[in-house]
Design an enzyme around this catalytic site. Structure first.
Site, PDB file in Angstrom:
ATOM      1  N   ASP A  78      34.657  -7.262 -70.348  1.00 11.77           N
ATOM      2  CA  ASP A  78      33.229  -7.302 -70.656  1.00 11.77           C
ATOM      3  C   ASP A  78      32.988  -7.371 -72.163  1.00 11.77           C
ATOM      4  OD1 ASP A  78      33.016  -7.046 -67.977  1.00 11.77           O
ATOM      5  OD2 ASP A  78      31.973  -5.130 -67.979  1.00 11.77           O
ATOM      6  N   GLU A 101      33.950 -12.249 -79.773  1.00 15.86           N
ATOM      7  CA  GLU A 101      34.088 -11.242 -78.713  1.00 15.86           C
ATOM      8  C   GLU A 101      34.732 -11.828 -77.464  1.00 15.86           C
ATOM      9  OE1 GLU A 101      33.782  -8.237 -79.472  1.00 15.86           O
ATOM     10  OE2 GLU A 101      32.798  -8.602 -81.396  1.00 15.86           O
ATOM     11  N   ASP A 111      26.319 -48.730 -57.003  1.00 15.17           N
ATOM     12  CA  ASP A 111      26.073 -47.548 -56.174  1.00 15.17           C
ATOM     13  C   ASP A 111      25.613 -46.362 -57.018  1.00 15.17           C
ATOM     14  OD1 ASP A 111      26.987 -49.036 -54.035  1.00 15.17           O
ATOM     15  OD2 ASP A 111      29.054 -48.329 -54.252  1.00 15.17           O
ATOM     16  N   ASP A 143      20.123 -40.743 -53.180  1.00 16.01           N
ATOM     17  CA  ASP A 143      20.199 -42.159 -53.565  1.00 16.01           C
ATOM     18  C   ASP A 143      20.639 -42.335 -55.014  1.00 16.01           C
ATOM     19  OD1 ASP A 143      19.323 -42.995 -51.055  1.00 16.01           O
ATOM     20  OD2 ASP A 143      17.219 -42.859 -51.642  1.00 16.01           O
TER      21      ASP A 143
END
EC number: 3.4.24.65
Length: 473
Positions: free
Chosen positions: A198, A223, A293, A385
């Site tokens: 952490d 950090e 496409d 699409d």
């Protein structure tokens, strides 16, 4: 009583202890130079009057002098063991709260994560900055490390992550309290379960994205280096140097030492597949009825997907290259129907039917494909699409039949009140859309053998072109 602030469980007695520690810390009398030096050496150099030696040694050693010399050597000062002005000046520079010297019994050597794919979560946000700026800064800070390693990071919005990011004042539950503005800016824990990994940031600082106040990006990169297993470096050019100094984030680069040290833990980044093998386009290359496409940028290139292959080229270059999808990504199917790139993250998203894939730095991510419904689409949507990412708005536009949906990249949520009609909100554009490309602040909307250049700022079509115009046909 459960505790959501930090990983794990805390009791009421523990919370009362935190309050006591915070009051004690805030109410402490100012220290003179000698007291401050002893506090500094105790916190960052393992100095303590009641330290029990781990081995037999002489009892008349001057431990304070030895620790002063150790600190002076670390910072490149003359190791006199005397508390001179130069030493005090270093001690008063704002810095990271992680010790420069780790006690042998406290920290395992060369701590590292034993997996490539890590999660992080920003538990709370500093009020000093916009939420979206904080999100972007941490995304870029993680990218600094992922660019030079095989590590990949994914942001969570709930639940426990490997790396929890917290902004807090004073005592905040880890017995490593913050000391107010200046002093210690932040601290982090080495890899492991629970609180390990952490990163905590002192809310008493004024966090910024500029040279004013304390630059969040620079401190975050530092950090997160600890969160990944790096200790402090005595090289002033290293981001892991303990004290804070401003560097321009837009030109920031890791030092050679930083890259060498992080790669000693995790190795070099996975080499992406090569796209440097051009071949002759098929005879349909400039066919007057050619359609695509999906079309998207990928870094500096533009990819034009068609059936089982794709063309790619650099804008402005006369060369056009073609390759099969399977030769680059064997796990990706042919017939891609929509695609978009988030360039700042080096992420490419590919869609086919009810599934989508994530390509990170040209390498397919594991645990994909995923369902398009996880993005927030209704069950009536069977395929996408076309799709396009607008970096100015940080939105993805999905085109489905006569409608379009809008997805917020920062929040990772579909915007409310969607879908909406394409014809109403994109004047001059009629369904059905085959592909959409974002290029130089314009959308290029492909429909069959033609494309429409669309200005999203003024919401109007500015040109009609052949789809193959990118190839110089």
């Amino acid at each position: 009583m459960s505790c959501t602030l930090l990983k794990g469980v805390c009791t009421m007695k523990f919370l009362m202890m935190i309050v006591f520690l915070q009051v004690s810390a805030c109410g402490a009398a100012p220290m003179n130079d000698s007291e401050f030096a002893e506090w500094y050496l105790s916190r960052f150099y393992d100095y303590g009057k009641d330290r029990i030696p781990m081995t037999k040694t002489k009892t008349n050693r001057n431990f304070l002098k030895e620790k002063l010399q150790e600190m002076q050597q670390f910072f490149g000062l003359e190791a006199t063991g005397q508390l001179d002005n130069s030493t005090l000046a270093i001690m008063h520079i704002p810095r990271c709260g992680v010790p420069d010297v780790q006690h042998l019994r406290a920290v395992p050597q060369r701590s590292r994560w034993m997996k490539r794919y890590l999660t992080y979560r920003i538990y709370n946000y500093t009020p000093d900055m916009k939420r979206e700026d904080v999100d972007y800064i941490f995304q870029k800070a993680f990218q600094v490390w992922s660019d030079v390693t095989p590590l990949r990071f994914r942001k969570l919005h709930k639940d426990e992550a490997d790396i929890m990011i917290l902004f807090a004042f004073g005592a905040h539950g880890d017995f490593n309290y913050f000391d107010g503005k200046g002093g210690t800016l932040a601290h982090a824990f080495y890899p492991g379960p629970g609180i390990q990994g952490d990163a905590h940031f002192d809310e008493a600082e004024t966090w910024t994205k500029s040279f004013q106040g304390t630059n969040l990006f620079l401190v975050a990169v530092h950090e997160l280096g600890h969160s990944l297993g790096l200790q402090h470096s005595n090289n002033p050019k290293s981001i892991m140097y303990p004290t804070y100094r401003y560097l321009n984030p837009s030109t920031f680069r890791l030092s050679a030492d930083d890259i060498r040290n992080i790669q000693s833990l995790y190795g070099a980044p996975v080499k992406p597949p090569s796209l440097t093998k051009p071949s002759s386009p098929p005879s349909t290359f400039c066919h007057q009825s050619l359609s695509f496409d999906a079309v998207t940028t990928v870094g500096e290139k533009i990819f034009f997907f068609k059936d089982w292959f794709f063309w790619w080229k650099l804008p402005g270059s006369p060369a056009t290259n073609i390759t099969s999808i399977s030769s680059i990504w064997p796990s990706i199917p042919s017939g891609i129907q929509a695609a978009y790139e988030i360039e700042s993250r080096n992420q490419l998203f590919l869609f086919k039917d009810e599934k989508y894939w994530l390509i990170n730095n040209l390498v397919p991510e594991p645990h994909y494909p995923r369902s398009i419904y996880s993005l927030g689409f209704s069950a009536s949507v069977k395929k996408v699409d076309a799709a396009v990412f607008d970096p100015l708005r940080q939105k993805v536009y999905f085109f489905v039949d006569k409608h379009y949906w809008r997805y917020d990249v920062r929040q990772e949520l579909m915007d409310p009140a969607y879908p909406k009609l394409i014809s109403t909100h994109f004047p001059g554009i009629k369904p059905k859309i085959d592909a959409v490309l974002y290029f130089k602040r314009h959308y290029y909307i492909f429909q069959g053998a033609y494309q429409l250049e669309y200005d999203p700022l003024f919401r109007r079509v500015t040109k009609t072109l052949k789809s193959t115009s990118w190839f110089g046909c």
